[in-house]
Design an enzyme around this catalytic site. Structure first.
Site, short mmCIF file in Angstrom:
data_model
loop_
_atom_site.label_atom_id
_atom_site.label_comp_id
_atom_site.label_asym_id
_atom_site.label_seq_id
_atom_site.Cartn_x
_atom_site.Cartn_y
_atom_site.Cartn_z
N CYS A 114 6.50 29.25 14.80
CA CYS A 114 7.17 29.10 16.09
C CYS A 114 6.57 27.98 16.94
O CYS A 114 7.23 27.45 17.83
CB CYS A 114 7.14 30.41 16.87
SG CYS A 114 7.99 31.76 16.03
N HIS A 250 8.87 28.56 24.38
CA HIS A 250 9.43 29.10 23.14
C HIS A 250 10.21 30.36 23.49
O HIS A 250 9.73 31.22 24.23
CB HIS A 250 8.28 29.42 22.18
CG HIS A 250 8.70 30.24 21.00
ND1 HIS A 250 9.81 29.94 20.24
CD2 HIS A 250 8.15 31.35 20.44
CE1 HIS A 250 9.93 30.83 19.27
NE2 HIS A 250 8.93 31.70 19.38
N ASN A 280 15.23 34.48 18.75
CA ASN A 280 14.05 33.69 18.41
C ASN A 280 14.40 32.81 17.21
O ASN A 280 14.58 33.31 16.09
CB ASN A 280 12.88 34.62 18.07
CG ASN A 280 11.58 33.87 17.79
OD1 ASN A 280 11.58 32.68 17.52
ND2 ASN A 280 10.48 34.59 17.83
#
Length: 323
Positions: A114, A250, A280
């Site tokens: 990520c 993020h 996500n």
């Protein structure tokens, strides 16, 4: 005068299939309310059968080049941040390079889960500042739907697919925080926390594997480490939280986003939030949020931004840039 890596264009691509939370109610003991309450996610996009990460990346790259008013012949390097490349090798970046018809320069992947796009931006910045490249296409692209365990309600509802891209080019700046472009970067990792977020397969085990996560532990590390890295990057640039126009975090979980903003002393109206629509998307989440933020008019030329992420590794970091 100093060299700065300045954003020339931005773009993103989402697969056409939209998957609402209600989809998971048909085969899991979960509900739309449960997912929204714990994550802020309402829907996400899944790649079609046969639609690959490099295809998503190429579409986002073309959108960013169009936004920049540049041709692929203007690009010296392509960096793709991904944990879900099409093949073990070659890199997704070289596949994008071929699909774009780019025969010059070089291309490579970065894998920091990520946090991948942050690491890719830092690499692109270094290439430009050092004179190795004049213009770099930086892409985050993922098909995390390929590594979900559809029986694990704690993880499979959280992730989606997509791609986002930036074009960065070198420009001369005054060497102050008023310059456009990347002003500072801050990167970290700590392999002791591997078991908090990982995929239980890979080449040497001859399996693809599925994503595994200890959500509560990841949350605990996330808020503290994201706040710390954002502050460190701001300090390197001679700036403070109060100087920021926007945070572009993020997009993992709305509670992490809210917790980080609170610890930095910033209101949510200074935060670009897309997690409700995308879920996500790992390394794709920040460039997609930047692109959507520009589309919505939330991010404007000259705005001071900090963007930060944490992912498996654990790996985390942040970038301060003036748009």
């Amino acid at each position: 005068m100093v060299s700065r890596a300045v954003v020339q264009g931005v773009g993103h691509y989402l697969p056409s299939r939209v998957v609402p939370n209600s989809h998971f109610e048909t085969f899991l003991d979960t509900s739309d309310e449960w997912i929204r309450t714990r994550s802020g996610i309402e829907r996400r996009h899944f790649a079609a059968e046969g639609e690959t990460t490099s295809e998503l990346a190429t579409r986002a790259a073309r959108a960013a080049l169009d936004d920049a008013g540049m041709e692929v012949s203007d690009i010296d390097a392509i960096i793709v941040a991904t944990s879900t490349a099409d093949l073990t090798f070659p890199s997704a970046a070289t596949m994008v390079q071929a699909e774009l018809g780019m025969t010059q320069g070089f291309a490579f992947d970065v894998q920091a889960v990520c946090a991948g796009f942050i690491f890719a931006l830092a690499n692109a910045n270094a290439l430009i500042v050092s004179g190795q490249a004049k213009s770099v296409l930086v892409i985050g692209a993922e098909t995390f739907s390929r590594i979900m365990d559809w029986t694990d309600r704690s993880t499979c509802v959280l992730f989606g697919d997509g791609a986002g891209a930036l074009v960065l080019s070198g420009e001369e700046g005054e060497g102050t925080s008023q310059d456009r472009g990347i002003l500072s970067t801050d990167l970290h990792s700590d392999g002791r926390y591997r078991d908090l977020l990982y995929v239980d397969g890979g080449v040497s085990t001859q399996t693809t594997g599925h994503l595994r996560m200890q959500g509560n532990q990841v949350f605990r590390h996330a808020v503290e480490k994201l706040t710390s890295t954002a502050r460190a990057a701001l300090e390197k640039a001679g700036l403070e939280s109060g100087d920021l126009d926007k945070i572009v975090p993020h997009q993992a979980n709305i509670r992490i986003i809210q917790g980080t903003a609170k610890k930095m002393g910033l209101p949510m109206d200074k935060v670009v939030v897309t997690v409700q629509d995308h879920g996500n998307t790992s390394a794709a989440s920040i460039p997609m949020a930047l692109s959507v933020g520009v589309e919505r008019g939330e991010i404007k030329r000259g705005d001071l931004l900090v963007t930060e992420a944490i992912g498996g590794g654990l790996a985390w970091g942040s970038v301060v840039l003036r748009w």
